[in-house]
Design a protein around this motif. Structure first.
Motif, short mmCIF file in Angstrom:
data_model
loop_
_atom_site.label_atom_id
_atom_site.label_comp_id
_atom_site.label_asym_id
_atom_site.label_seq_id
_atom_site.Cartn_x
_atom_site.Cartn_y
_atom_site.Cartn_z
N UNK A 134 0.81 -1.21 0.00
CA UNK A 134 0.00 0.00 0.00
C UNK A 134 0.85 1.27 0.00
N UNK A 135 2.02 1.20 0.62
CA UNK A 135 2.90 2.38 0.62
C UNK A 135 3.21 2.82 -0.82
N UNK A 136 3.21 1.88 -1.74
CA UNK A 136 3.55 2.19 -3.13
C UNK A 136 2.29 2.33 -4.01
N UNK B 156 -6.20 -1.54 5.55
CA UNK B 156 -6.01 -0.49 6.55
C UNK B 156 -7.39 0.08 6.84
N UNK C 18 -10.31 2.33 8.83
CA UNK C 18 -10.72 3.50 9.63
C UNK C 18 -12.07 3.14 10.25
N UNK D 259 1.45 2.61 10.42
CA UNK D 259 0.74 1.80 9.42
C UNK D 259 1.23 2.22 8.03
N UNK D 260 0.57 1.73 7.00
CA UNK D 260 1.02 1.98 5.64
C UNK D 260 0.99 3.48 5.29
N UNK D 261 -0.01 4.20 5.81
CA UNK D 261 -0.06 5.63 5.53
C UNK D 261 1.08 6.36 6.25
N UNK E 273 3.98 5.11 7.10
CA UNK E 273 5.23 4.78 6.39
C UNK E 273 5.39 5.64 5.14
N UNK E 274 4.29 5.76 4.40
CA UNK E 274 4.33 6.55 3.17
C UNK E 274 4.69 8.00 3.47
#
Lengths: 328, 328, 328, 328
Positions: free
Chosen positions: A32-34, A114, A116, D69-71, D73-74
């Motif tokens: 997800x980071x990418x 992820x 919410x 989390x992934x956000x 990290x980004x």
């Protein structure tokens, strides 16, 4: 054998619980980071089941709370367009938001989500917003376990189940266990048990029954089933992933449904598509073996596609897959 | 007829719920604003019932959470001295306090109470602190409705009731309704119903049943009783203040117990003394008529005295009052 | 030297902060667990200072929030009777309660206090309830540090201090540090510093300055004072218990006041009686040495008595004690 | 005139506050309900300013809390790649999430934003996570007003400002007012004033100063400025949208900067790009007129592009636009 439903009702299924937003990765095979862009879909297990059932031709309705914002408007419009009755979907007036699920599509085995889910509108459905005159018009009340995770949604479900039983509406409990929001596994176990004891049909994975039974190791299907048959249940479905699913009848009959072969893009959405097709078959008078096939085929179709809700198959797509993969 | 209890158990009654502090006005016949000194007692309905029962000779225990402070120490010491087993009373480790009830003694009809119930320790009893090996040793689990007012105490009660049913322990539900802490009458109704449906004996005033049934006007006793007899209940007691109380058996028998004449100092404590004496009689094999007399006489004694807990009568005091006011 | 105050104002002191209930042990020399009766008094540092000041003849007012119940009524009536203007004490409309302090009187050195401070009304004073037209009528705004412990009372104090500075009202900051309610010592330090930097006079014990400076070990008086004199302060008082107190002027003068001998019953109330008499003397044009004597003598009287508020001395009692213990 | 900065510091600007996620509509000229895909960017005013400044060549750092989390990290990876020092960005360990801003791109005048700001990680930056040894290395501490909206982030800002003043670091306060999260305009006014009184440079729109002054109608620039110059401020910038911006010096000089013509795609991001270019110019020794041009030109570039952070211009782009639109 087939399960019988009260035919003298306007709706086939009214689902209660969350209707949320999925934001699915547009770029595949990366974390997800990418992932830089996302497509928006309606999500949330009971919303997906309602949409899937409606697409198969069942008359469905929905009880839930959605935000009074652009996401809430989108959810309501989309579900209405797909044929779900939204007259009992209420807007939250306290500024709460829609739950979100950002998904990555990394590989067929790994797709982290992820979530919410903090103070989301759906968990604020109030018991005063659950209407007896609506529930009594349905053959089935479909309860999603996640709606039990917090007050006042928890009390709204208790009330809905009580009204269903009072008005001869079958209660179907889809455990739909998600670890977030719950305080402890013990809390899950207490409320899942309280509702399962009042349900006519219970559907879940083996893992989810283990949570309901507050176990740390895998439990025994027959023991699970024996316990539930002490109460109201007449049919219990236990899903075992690639090993297929089992349906236990109170009469003692056991049925096995296989998992269908498919090109897996991502795993989420499988349970919801299973439930909608399984229920469609049951409510159309098909026998339990056939219903298990419908569930398995529908799940196989959805996991090969990008969304959970938008990807829900038609009856002919399901029947085609069953036919294609029949041994004969 | 008499109710039968499992004789193969170490404890007669284990109560679950709150043990708090009463601060009763020392000066009579004046509003609290003019009351300058207060005497401290142990209070809280299930604690009072446990103390009252122990004083009458029953073997009692208590499950509850108390503060780790001077008030908590006092509560535990006092209950232990009165013969209540306190091995399952746990200390709160988060700095929460004991509930407080300041009482004025204005007139026999008017005694306002000022409650401190915000974040009190008793409502933080956790399901993990409810021990099956303890509950299974008792003939009766006595549940106080106020323990359902908030999580996690609510879940602790659900767990305790579930363990009681699994281990052949009778569940007695004293509705003990207090408006504070609850979010709405609808919420009360949902949880009171969920527990009442699992109880063997239900005890409450007519007003409390109306809350459980979410009514705005007075309900009908027979209707209340018919509904409960659909589930587990074998005995339902409905109290009508000065008009006495009624006990309904599942067999259809109805018994009436009168209210005893007394010099009323204050009204609080009546219900707890009623319950402890009524249960004492039942558990000693007396018939229901006699149990109703015990309840009524015990209540009459406590309302004439300064406290709820410390004033709990002995068997001979109760029997003397019954004798004094018998018609013959 | 003496401090000069604006003479063109209706009130001498308006205090802002908490007005609560003290419940003092009637039985002496025993732990609270063994204390069975309590006497009710008005308590809370700024309320005590307002009452003490009024009793000495200053014109005082109070800004604070009290519960809409019997304790709130009592607080307002009592303060009004003692001469404190209560026109700006507002009732809480959300059912919050008065803070409580149960005290034991074990020995002159040990008097533990059991506090009820969870969601108390006084911490819900809202900035909208702080009125510029009231504050501008006073020579002094007395701020109690505990009012900074939580929002919205914290913001109400910020607003009051801002209005005082705008309207030529001297700000006196009594640190009055109590560990409960605050999240961390760092939080205390941040808000105490923010207000101390705006205060004309600061009064506290050495321990309290250490908390404000976020120190783990005792700080140096001169360093504390140098730091405060960079901002608005003109007078800083540092109390050292039995070693007496020191007053530092911005001009560089330092004054020492001794602690008076007394028969100590309990230690609480010392700081509040000190502040009210010290301020009385200052505002009546006495020099700082005399004000230190007034503070010390007043404290000595109150610690020998049962309450904090009711025991506040008169001018003649203070003057008599100073005379009795003067060296000559 | 130019503003002078301490040259003996490692960093030009360290910003404190939120770093979040923007999800900008990929489809233009439609409401968000009809927007089906979104592109992810780093967002949040102080993060945008840090990124924009770094892109212009300033040495920047960031103090803030991001989700684990992934956000999160980004955000950290992206800022680091753009040249922002992220050594003082801490991960939240309580499962809190990144703030989200979904934007629609409806028309140049209308671009509604849907915010997720409930319990976001950035508002949980703790004062213990603010490090004096880091702040003292910077010429400027840039404070974003939204970081004051809630505890403990609010206290973290108070501490950072106090440390900046102690270590000869200029405090620049960008009001950056967003209505969500704050309890009332009065609360905003209290905390904005408390920080503005300690700031060397204050930057905001006229509307934001009106909120700080708790006004319902538009205030007067000169009055705003006179008030701030009573405290620490040496430069105050007031932005008036298409009418350009004004810079007031404590010396009495007033400078006007025009708004640059551009093809507006969406309005968000304008303030952040303005601040980063204005500060770049000031810190490179340019005079205030030139700094106003840099701010205006940078804003004009960003509003014509899809993102706020990714679209931040280079020095040559800014200089080109200034040149293109110079009158000569």
């Amino acid at each position: 054998m087939a399960i019988t439903f009260n035919t003298d009702k306007k709706y086939d299924i009214i689902a209660i619980g969350r209707a949320c937003i999925d934001l699915n990765a547009n770029e595949y095979h990366r974390p997800m980071e990418k992932t830089m862009t996302f497509t928006k879909y309606v999500g949330g297990s009971p919303a997906n089941i309602a949409i899937g059932s409606a697409k198969l031709g069942l008359k469905t309705g929905f009880i839930g709370k959605i935000p009074e914002d652009q996401h809430g408007n989108f959810i309501k419009q989309y579900m209405s367009e797909k044929g779900v009755d939204t007259s009992n979907m209420v807007f939250d007036t306290e500024g709460r938001k829609a739950g979100l699920a950002f998904t990555e599509i990394l590989s067929p085995e790994e797709c982290s989500i992820l979530m919410y889910r903090d103070n989301v509108a759906d968990l604020y459905l109030d018991p005063t917003e659950v209407d007896e005159s609506y529930i009594k018009q349905s053959k089935v009340l479909l309860v999603s376990g996640t709606a039990l995770a917090k007050s006042p949604s928890r009390e709204a479900v208790f009330k809905a189940v009580s009204l269903a039983r009072k008005n001869d509406v079958k209660v179907i409990f889809e455990l739909d266990y998600r670890p977030y929001t719950w305080k402890s596994q013990e809390e899950v176990s207490i409320y899942y048990s309280a509702i399962a004891e009042q349900a006519d049909i219970v559907i879940a994975t083996r893992d989810e029954y283990d949570v309901m039974e507050n176990r740390q190791t895998e439990g025994d299907n027959q023991e699970t089933v024996n316990n539930l048959f002490q109460y109201e249940a007449e049919l219990v479905v236990i899903k075992h992933g690639v090993d297929g699913s089992y349906a236990y009848e109170k009469t003692g009959s056991i049925h096995h449904g296989k998992a269908y072969k498919t090109q897996v893009l991502k795993t989420f959405g499988a349970g919801d598509s299973y439930a909608s097709a399984f229920l469609y078959a049951l409510m159309n008078g098909k026998d339990i073996e056939t219903a298990l096939k419908f569930g398995g085929a529908s799940a196989a179709i959805v996991v090969s596609k990008h969304s959970s809700s938008e990807a829900m198959p038609t009856v002919s797509e399901i029947e085609q897959l069953i036919k294609d993969q029949s041994v004969d």
